[in-house]
Design an enzyme around this catalytic site. Structure first.
Site, PDB file in Angstrom:
ATOM      1  N   THR A   1       7.369   4.935 -10.628  1.00 44.67           N
ATOM      2  CA  THR A   1       8.127   3.700 -10.452  1.00 44.67           C
ATOM      3  C   THR A   1       8.125   2.954 -11.776  1.00 44.67           C
ATOM      4  O   THR A   1       7.180   3.083 -12.551  1.00 44.67           O
ATOM      5  CB  THR A   1       7.409   2.871  -9.362  1.00 44.67           C
ATOM      6  OG1 THR A   1       7.651   3.490  -8.115  1.00 44.67           O
ATOM      7  CG2 THR A   1       7.886   1.434  -9.309  1.00 44.67           C
TER       8      THR A   1
ATOM      9  N   ARG B   1      12.166   4.638   5.253  1.00 46.24           N
ATOM     10  CA  ARG B   1      10.956   3.970   4.757  1.00 46.24           C
ATOM     11  C   ARG B   1      11.276   3.143   3.504  1.00 46.24           C
ATOM     12  O   ARG B   1      11.952   3.585   2.594  1.00 46.24           O
ATOM     13  CB  ARG B   1       9.894   5.010   4.434  1.00 46.24           C
ATOM     14  CG  ARG B   1       8.581   4.433   3.891  1.00 46.24           C
ATOM     15  CD  ARG B   1       8.513   4.479   2.374  1.00 46.24           C
ATOM     16  NE  ARG B   1       7.211   4.053   1.856  1.00 46.24           N
ATOM     17  CZ  ARG B   1       6.953   3.846   0.570  1.00 46.24           C
ATOM     18  NH1 ARG B   1       7.887   4.031  -0.330  1.00 46.24           N
ATOM     19  NH2 ARG B   1       5.753   3.459   0.176  1.00 46.24           N
ATOM     20  N   VAL B   2      10.763   1.936   3.488  1.00 47.95           N
ATOM     21  CA  VAL B   2      10.913   1.071   2.319  1.00 47.95           C
ATOM     22  C   VAL B   2       9.514   0.710   1.845  1.00 47.95           C
ATOM     23  O   VAL B   2       8.649   0.354   2.652  1.00 47.95           O
ATOM     24  CB  VAL B   2      11.714  -0.212   2.690  1.00 47.95           C
ATOM     25  CG1 VAL B   2      11.707  -1.199   1.532  1.00 47.95           C
ATOM     26  CG2 VAL B   2      13.157   0.144   3.069  1.00 47.95           C
ATOM     27  N   GLY B   3       9.278   0.821   0.550  1.00 43.42           N
ATOM     28  CA  GLY B   3       7.952   0.513   0.002  1.00 43.42           C
ATOM     29  C   GLY B   3       7.831  -0.935  -0.438  1.00 43.42           C
ATOM     30  O   GLY B   3       8.588  -1.804   0.002  1.00 43.42           O
ATOM     31  N   ASP B   4       6.889  -1.174  -1.310  1.00 46.00           N
ATOM     32  CA  ASP B   4       6.620  -2.543  -1.774  1.00 46.00           C
ATOM     33  C   ASP B   4       7.595  -3.000  -2.855  1.00 46.00           C
ATOM     34  O   ASP B   4       7.816  -4.203  -3.026  1.00 46.00           O
ATOM     35  CB  ASP B   4       5.198  -2.633  -2.349  1.00 46.00           C
ATOM     36  CG  ASP B   4       5.024  -1.680  -3.542  1.00 46.00           C
ATOM     37  OD1 ASP B   4       5.380  -0.492  -3.413  1.00 46.00           O
ATOM     38  OD2 ASP B   4       4.552  -2.135  -4.602  1.00 46.00           O
TER      39      ASP B   4
ATOM     40  N   THR C   1       2.940  -0.955  -9.130  1.00 43.13           N
ATOM     41  CA  THR C   1       3.233   0.445  -8.847  1.00 43.13           C
ATOM     42  C   THR C   1       2.035   1.027  -8.116  1.00 43.13           C
ATOM     43  O   THR C   1       0.895   0.762  -8.478  1.00 43.13           O
ATOM     44  CB  THR C   1       3.504   1.265 -10.128  1.00 43.13           C
ATOM     45  OG1 THR C   1       3.570   2.653  -9.760  1.00 43.13           O
ATOM     46  CG2 THR C   1       2.434   1.077 -11.179  1.00 43.13           C
ATOM     47  N   GLY C   2       2.296   1.785  -7.082  1.00 45.54           N
ATOM     48  CA  GLY C   2       1.183   2.338  -6.330  1.00 45.54           C
ATOM     49  C   GLY C   2       1.601   2.631  -4.906  1.00 45.54           C
ATOM     50  O   GLY C   2       2.794   2.633  -4.585  1.00 45.54           O
TER      51      GLY C   2
ATOM     52  N   GLY D   1       2.707   2.000  -1.819  1.00 42.13           N
ATOM     53  CA  GLY D   1       3.429   0.814  -1.373  1.00 42.13           C
ATOM     54  C   GLY D   1       2.895   0.131  -0.134  1.00 42.13           C
ATOM     55  O   GLY D   1       2.830  -1.097  -0.064  1.00 42.13           O
TER      56      GLY D   1
HETATM   57  N1  ASP Z   1       5.223   1.597  -4.961  1.00 41.71           N
HETATM   58  C1  ASP Z   1       6.209   2.607  -4.771  1.00 41.71           C
HETATM   59  C2  ASP Z   1       6.456   2.805  -3.298  1.00 41.71           C
HETATM   60  O1  ASP Z   1       5.520   2.804  -2.537  1.00 41.71           O
HETATM   61  C3  ASP Z   1       5.848   3.918  -5.354  1.00 41.71           C
HETATM   62  C4  ASP Z   1       5.402   3.902  -6.785  1.00 41.71           C
HETATM   63  O2  ASP Z   1       4.926   2.885  -7.287  1.00 41.71           O
HETATM   64  O3  ASP Z   1       5.525   4.931  -7.461  1.00 41.71           O
HETATM   65  O4  ASP Z   1       7.580   3.013  -2.919  1.00 41.71           O
END
Ligand code: ASP
Length: 349
Positions: free
Chosen positions: A217, A245-248, A268-269, A271
């Site tokens: 990300t 699915r939707v992340g953070d 980033t991480g 989510g």
């Molecule tokens: N945070 C992002 C998600 O969960 C993924 C990522 O940071 O690579 O969609």
């Protein structure tokens, strides 16, 4: 202990405290003033898994993003402009999990999320699950500036992007071999499992954490000449994600937050953990309500995420131009540029 010995111990104590204080003081005096910081994702990024030429390629894109963002600021552009332009560079690169290099969903599609926030006005914009917008970060900005809403999803967001004149592409534009192969591997191993590049154990077991896999990300935080902070994040999410699915990343307060009174943050991480910890906003809240400094606040949030079992990192910048980039993974693609234009790029711990 004799009186003389006690006196000696006291003297040593006083001396070492003073020299520590002096050292701390001189460290803070030498502290750089930063104007822009970027990340290209955190995860199991180990030196032994990346060839020199691969590392060069990552560094080149990160450097270009930093230069483009810095030039914007130098010309008097806003922190929002700098964030958007820097993110475009990373969205255009197949190396990062955003825009062109986005990972695949379970259904073999690319669904992207992005968000942006203006620290001056607390205005924010986001898009989720978009499939045809070349630069999702620009769509997020358009939602913020050209609509009365904060978040738009799916086809509605794409119609809006078209209406405001953003570049749309055929979904096949986002197809890349390495992401496709990663999805096939994951499905073969465990059909049901959704895999983040940050999922170190499963990732290594599946062999997806190797030189062929370029997850990440992307995000940017910036501080302009007017003292305005901004933050933005853009992602393809996680490989094998299902059911919309939707992340953070597109969630204001979770993946992105900016407030001139405190800081700008891009995460980033994993989510789900960032959403449940309201990660980006928590950094700001710790500073605003508890009086933490940027370092304390950002580290506290990453520690908390780690204790819950989540992994990842974040970049954060405060109104003085201090930067903090904590992560609890093996590495995080990251870079900074100072007010004088000094660029620094790092990947590993
Ligand atoms: N945070 C992002 C998600 O969960 C993924 C990522 O940071 O690579 O969609």
């Amino acid at each position: 202990m004799s009186k003389a010995q006690v006196f000696l111990v006291m003297l040593i104590g006083i001396f070492s405290t003073t020299s520590c204080q002096q050292q701390r003081k001189s460290e803070s005096m030498e502290e750089e003033q930063y104007v822009l910081a970027i990340h290209g994702g955190a995860g199991t990024i180990l030196k032994k898994n990346i060839t020199d030429s691969m590392e060069q390629a990552y560094r080149a894109v990160l450097e270009q993003a930093l230069i483009v963002g810095y030039e914007k600021l130098k010309q008097g552009g806003s922190s929002l402009d700098a964030v958007e332009q820097a993110i475009h560079i990373m969205e255009d690169s197949p190396l990062f999990n955003a825009g062109k290099g986005s990972v695949f969903t379970h259904a073999g599609k690319n669904e992207m999320d992005a968000s942006v926030m203006d620290g001056k006005t607390l205005a924010a914009g986001a898009v989720a699950g978009v499939r045809t917008i070349k630069h999702p970060i620009s769509a997020a900005r358009a939602v913020m500036e050209k609509s009365e809403h904060v978040m738009m999803a799916g086809q509605g967001a794409e119609q809006f992007a078209k209406k405001v004149g953003l570049e749309l592409v055929d979904p096949s534009y986002f197809w890349t071999q390495s992401r496709w192969d990663a999805l096939q591997k994951i499905k073969k191993e465990d059909h049901a499992k959704t895999v983040l590049d940050h999922d170190q154990k499963l990732g290594s077991r599946l062999g997806i954490v190797n030189k062929d896999h370029k997850f990440g990300t992307v995000g940017c935080v910036a501080l302009d000449n007017q003292g305005n902070l901004a933050a933005g994040t853009s992602t393809g999410g996680m490989t094998n994600k299902k059911f919309g699915r939707v992340g953070d990343s597109p969630i204001i307060g979770a993946g992105t937050y900016a407030n001139n009174a405190t800081c700008a943050v891009s995460c980033t991480g994993w989510g789900e953990f960032y959403i449940r910890n309201v990660a980006a906003y928590s950094v700001s809240a710790l500073m605003e309500y508890k009086g933490d400094n940027l370092q304390q606040a950002s580290h506290a949030v990453i520690d908390r995420i780690g204790k819950m079992g989540g992994d990842g990192g974040m970049i954060a910048m405060d109104k003085f131009g201090h930067v903090s980039m904590p992560f609890n993974t093996a590495g995080m693609y990251r870079g900074t540029v100072t007010k004088e234009g000094k660029i620094k790029i790092a990947i590993y711990k």
